[in-house]
Structures are given as structure tokens and as C-alpha cells.
Design a protein around this motif. Structure first.
Motif, PDB file in Angstrom:
ATOM      1  N   PHE A 289       0.827  -1.208   0.000  1.00 38.68           N
ATOM      2  CA  PHE A 289       0.000   0.000   0.000  1.00 38.68           C
ATOM      3  C   PHE A 289       0.863   1.260   0.000  1.00 38.68           C
ATOM      4  N   VAL A 290       1.858   1.290   0.869  1.00 46.80           N
ATOM      5  CA  VAL A 290       2.723   2.469   0.973  1.00 46.80           C
ATOM      6  C   VAL A 290       3.432   2.727  -0.350  1.00 46.80           C
ATOM      7  N   HIS A 291       3.902   1.662  -0.986  1.00 46.74           N
ATOM      8  CA  HIS A 291       4.587   1.851  -2.273  1.00 46.74           C
ATOM      9  C   HIS A 291       3.641   2.443  -3.316  1.00 46.74           C
ATOM     10  N   LEU A 292       2.461   1.844  -3.476  1.00 47.91           N
ATOM     11  CA  LEU A 292       1.554   2.249  -4.549  1.00 47.91           C
ATOM     12  C   LEU A 292       0.919   3.610  -4.323  1.00 47.91           C
ATOM     13  N   PHE A 293       0.574   3.913  -3.076  1.00 46.15           N
ATOM     14  CA  PHE A 293      -0.252   5.090  -2.830  1.00 46.15           C
ATOM     15  C   PHE A 293       0.423   6.199  -2.028  1.00 46.15           C
ATOM     16  N   MET A 294       1.604   5.943  -1.509  1.00 41.19           N
ATOM     17  CA  MET A 294       2.300   6.996  -0.782  1.00 41.19           C
ATOM     18  C   MET A 294       3.645   7.332  -1.431  1.00 41.19           C
ATOM     19  N   ASP A 295       4.326   6.334  -2.005  1.00 39.43           N
ATOM     20  CA  ASP A 295       5.572   6.592  -2.713  1.00 39.43           C
ATOM     21  C   ASP A 295       5.322   7.056  -4.150  1.00 39.43           C
TER      22      ASP A 295
END
Length: 467
Positions: A289-295
Motif C-alpha cells: 500500500f505504501v509503495h503504490l499510494f504513498m511513494d
């Protein structure tokens, strides 16, 4: 102006519509909210949100009731067609044939699930901060992330498929473009908006709900673009969410959601071995999730900007690549500030590349608009036609506009310099020590313009050409 552009610039000004005539566009949903408010002019946003929850059929969900309580059916009579529209627009599900229901198209080209948005807004009215914070995360995102852990999808495919609308001028059906999994990109957009707006409700309680949604989703950029835009608008959802939510907090909230769901189902305590497996799965899911939507930056898919099909068979790249090549489009020469104009520019460039130059597709891998979004060209896996002699070893990223004597907006440069680069490295598409070059360093051209080229020489990863 082509037909698709004409459809995109339609003004949604239906002031006396019935529910049956509404489309699944955010502007139409806001008009429906206005009709709910007009039916009881003294109603406050909290009561309107509760009524929407009732009409949408969400009141019997024990998880929602745990945080927001029960809803009394005391509400003004509405046109049955309007009630049906609210239920259709808000009730969320993904069907077996990959249709995503309960989502709406917004004016900036993004798609948003209404259920997590509205639940987050209602949670924003809870009196105590700790109570409000937990309800916000649980009702918007934590439960959906925990459900994704039960999926059989391999790591890296647990979250995030996007999709395509049947029509951009009158959207009714949204179909996912990849294997359905939860949460989808549209659901995450709604969840992020629910968290961001829910956190902001304390200072905006006097606003009507329709006015709040209009300010957030319908803001028009001036000539300074995103650099001068208000903080609280939909185009900034990822920036705002990133400031509010750290990965460890998200991990804890997902674990709490798992425990709460088990408790509400009155199931026995989880065994230690299963608990450890679950904790590992949650960490992997939160990492995805962090990769796709925050990074990664927010992107407009090909089908949303109206791309023509690729001609022939794409040549796949061998990843990871070593270079990122920076371009400007030169023509179009002006920055695009709206989804409609950026999409028209993308279609114009694709037609030029396919018809005049005889290429299979638009040449660039990605294109940065000045509207807050990166537009998908040939994307991560297809070899581009952007930097002669170097298309197999790098991505070509262009900025819409002519930057011989000026710079792209600070916001659009940041989308590429920080977010797209981080996304590429984190996803294994660029090596961590990748080299960034201007188009002119490897091809006899003035691209990306004198002023812009001077700017990228200060960027991290910039590499001088060896003589």
C-alpha cells in the motif's frame, strides 16, 4: 475540438434533476446532496451524513455501528428515484465480472469510492480526538486492507487495480483493468479523502456538506497551477494523507481492525502461530500500500485520457533500467491545468506520433501535466520511442509545455523528481543508482529547453555525459 473533448467539458448544471437522470459523476452526486439539504434547510452536515448512511443501506453493518452508532430513520421524504440513486452511488462492491460499484468520476479525472469518503466525514464529527482518529482509520481503510489479506493474490498484487469508465461525459459503469483485489485504487482514493476531510471537519463544521465537497473536488486552478492551489483539494490527497498517516500507524490500525472484526463475529482468540502469520501478512500488505499510494505519484490511466490502442505488439523492457530521460513536449507549448486539457494534449501527441511519425504509440513512458497528475504513456513495461538509441535502457518522461525560457511548476517537477523516481526504484523498475539525463545529452536536440535543462542539472541522480 474532438468529440471526446466536447464531452469532457460539459458543465454539470442540472438543477432540477431526479435521481434517475443522474450519472455517476461527483458533480451529480453533489447535486443529489444539495437536494437532500434543500429538503430540510435547517439540517447540519452531521445529520445529512447520517441520512445518507441510512438511505445507502449502511446502517445494518455492525462494524460501522460500533463507531458511529445506530441511525434513526427520521428524515424528510425524498423522491424515490433520488433515494435509489444515493443507494446505487454509495453501496460499494466489486462484482464477479470486475465491475466496481459505489464509485464516481471526479472532474480531475480520478475515481473515488463514496462509502469510505462519507464514513470518514461522519467520523470527523466524533467529539474526542482519540475516538475520532481510530474511527477515521477503521471506517475508511483499515478494514478493507485487512480483508485484502484473505485474498489469494501474491505479494505485490494485493492492492491497487485501477479501471476504466464506459463514458467520461455520462459515466455509469466502471470496470477494473486488472485482477480484482481489495482495496482498489478508487477505494483508496475515497478512503484517503475520508481521512483527510474527516480530520479537517473540526474547522469546517459550519459549511454545508455540498459546499465542502464542491470546494474539495471542483476547485479550478489559475495560471499558477498547483503551486498556488489550496491545500485541501482532491488533487493533493496523497500529499495530505502522507502527512497524516505514517506506515507504523497504518499497520497498527489494520491489526486492530482484524481483532475488532473477530470480536464482532464472536470468534475465539487467534492462536499464536496464526497471529504471527497474520502480522507478517499485514506488514506485507501495508508495504504494498505504501509503495503504490504513498511513494508513487497519482496517475491518469490510458483509458481515462482516451488513448488509442497500441499499433502492433509492444516490445517489453528488461527491468530494472538504468536511465530516466527528461523531455519537454515543446508542442503543446503551454502547460495544461485541467484534466480535460491535459487529456486533449495527450491524444494530440499520440495522434502526431502514430499518424505523422508512424510510431506504434505515443513515444513517452510518462507525461507530467500541470494539473497535479502524471499521465501514463507506454508505462513501465513497454519500450518507448522517446530517446533515439536509448529506448531499451531508460524511461522517457516528458513535461507538457515549452520550457526553453521558463520552468514547469514546482509541483509537477516534484511529482517526477521525488514521487515517480521513488516509485520506479521501489517497484524494481529503475536501479537505485539510476542516472537522470536531459534528452539533449544523448540526442542532437534542444529538448528539454535551456531553462529546464539548467534546472535538472541540480537534481539528484543527474549525470553529466562523458566526453
Amino acid at each position: 475540438m474532438d468529440k471526446l473533448t466536447l464531452g469532457l467539458v460539459v458543465v454539470w448544471a442540472c438543477t432540477h434533476c431526479t435521481g434517475a437522470s443522474f450519472s455517476l459523476h461527483m458533480d451529480d452526486f453533489i447535486e443529489a446532496v444539495k437536494q437532500v439539504e434543500d429538503a430540510d434547510p435547517k439540517s447540519v452536515p452531521q445529520s445529512v451524513l447520517k441520512r445518507l448512511r441510512w438511505w445507502a443501506g449502511l446502517n445494518h453493518d455492525a462494524f460501522i455501528q460500533h463507531f458511529l452508532g445506530d441511525v434513526s430513520p427520521t428524515a424528510p421524504d425524498l423522491d424515490p428515484g433520488l433515494v435509489d440513486y444515493i443507494r446505487t452511488a454509495v453501496q460499494y462492491r466489486v462484482t464477479d465480472d470486475a465491475r466496481e460499484e459505489g464509485v464516481v468520476l471526479t472532474s480531475d479525472g480520478s475515481t473515488v469510492a463514496l462509502r469510505p469518503l462519507l464514513l470518514g466525514l461522519e467520523a470527523g464529527f466524533l467529539p474526542r480526538y482519540s475516538e475520532r482518529q481510530r474511527a477515521l482509520y477503521q471506517l475508511t481503510l483499515a478494514r478493507e486492507l485487512s480483508l485484502s489479506l484473505r485474498s489469494s493474490s501474491p505479494p505485490g498484487q494485493r492492492v491497487g487495480p485501477d479501471g476504466c469508465w464506459d463514458s467520461l461525459s455520462s459515466p455509469l459503469v466502471f470496470t477494473l483493468s486488472d485482477t480484482p483485489s481489495l482495496p482498489t485504487a478508487s477505494y483508496v482514493n475515497g478512503a484517503m479523502d475520508g481521512v483527510v476531510l474527516g480530520m479537517a471537519m473540526k474547522s469546517r463544521r459550519s459549511l454545508k456538506l455540498s459546499s465542502l465537497l464542491t470546494q474539495y473536488y471542483c476547485h479550478q486552478l489559475d495560471n499558477n497551477g498547483m503551486d498556488a492551489a489550496p491545500r485541501l483539494i482532491g488533487r493533493r490527497r496523497r500529499d495530505n494523507f502522507r502527512e497524516l498517516v505514517l506506515p507504523p500507524l497504518l499497520y497498527r490500525q489494520v491489526m486492530k481492525s482484524v481483532d475488532l472484526q473477530r470480536s464482532l463475529r464472536r470468534e475465539a482468540e487467534t492462536e499464536v502461530k496464526e497471529k504471527k502469520r497474520l502480522m507478517a501478512a499485514v506488514k506485507a500488505g501495508v508495504k504494498d500500500f505504501v509503495h503504490l499510494f504513498m511513494d508513487c505519484p497519482p496517475m491518469i490511466p490510458r483509458c481515462i485520457w482516451g488513448a488509442a490502442p497500441y499499433r502492433g505488439t509492444p516490445t517489453n523492457l528488461t527491468l530494472p533500467l538504468t536511465f530516466m530521460f527528461i523531455h519537454h513536449t515543446a508542442i503543446p507549448s503551454q502547460p495544461c491545468l485541467t484534466f480535460q486539457q491535459c487529456s486533449a494534449d495527450m491524444r494530440s501527441m499520440q495522434r502526431f506520433h502514430q499518424e505523422d511519425r508512424g510510431w506504434d504509440d505515443i513515444g513517452y513512458s510518462f507525461v507530467a501535466g500541470s494539473d497535479g497528475y502524471v499521465y501514463v504513456g507506454r508505462s513501465w513495461h513497454w519500450q518507448g520511442a522517446h530517446t533515439l538509441g536509448h529506448n531499451t535502457v531508460g524511461y522517457g518522461v516528458s513535461f507538457i509545455g515549452d520550457y526553453s525560457n521558463s520552468l514547469p511548476s514546482q509541483h509537477s517537477m516534484g511529482l517526477v523528481r521525488e514521487r515517480l523516481a521513488s516509485c520506479a526504484v521501489g517497484g524494481g523498475r529503475l536501479i537505485p543508482s539510476f542516472i537522470l539525463k536531459g534528452h539533449r545529452q544523448v540526442v542532437n536536440t534542444s529538448c528539454p529547453g535551456d531553462t529546464f535543462y539548467h534546472e535538472i542539472k541540480s537534481w539528484q541522480h543527474f549525470g553529466e555525459t562523458k566526453k
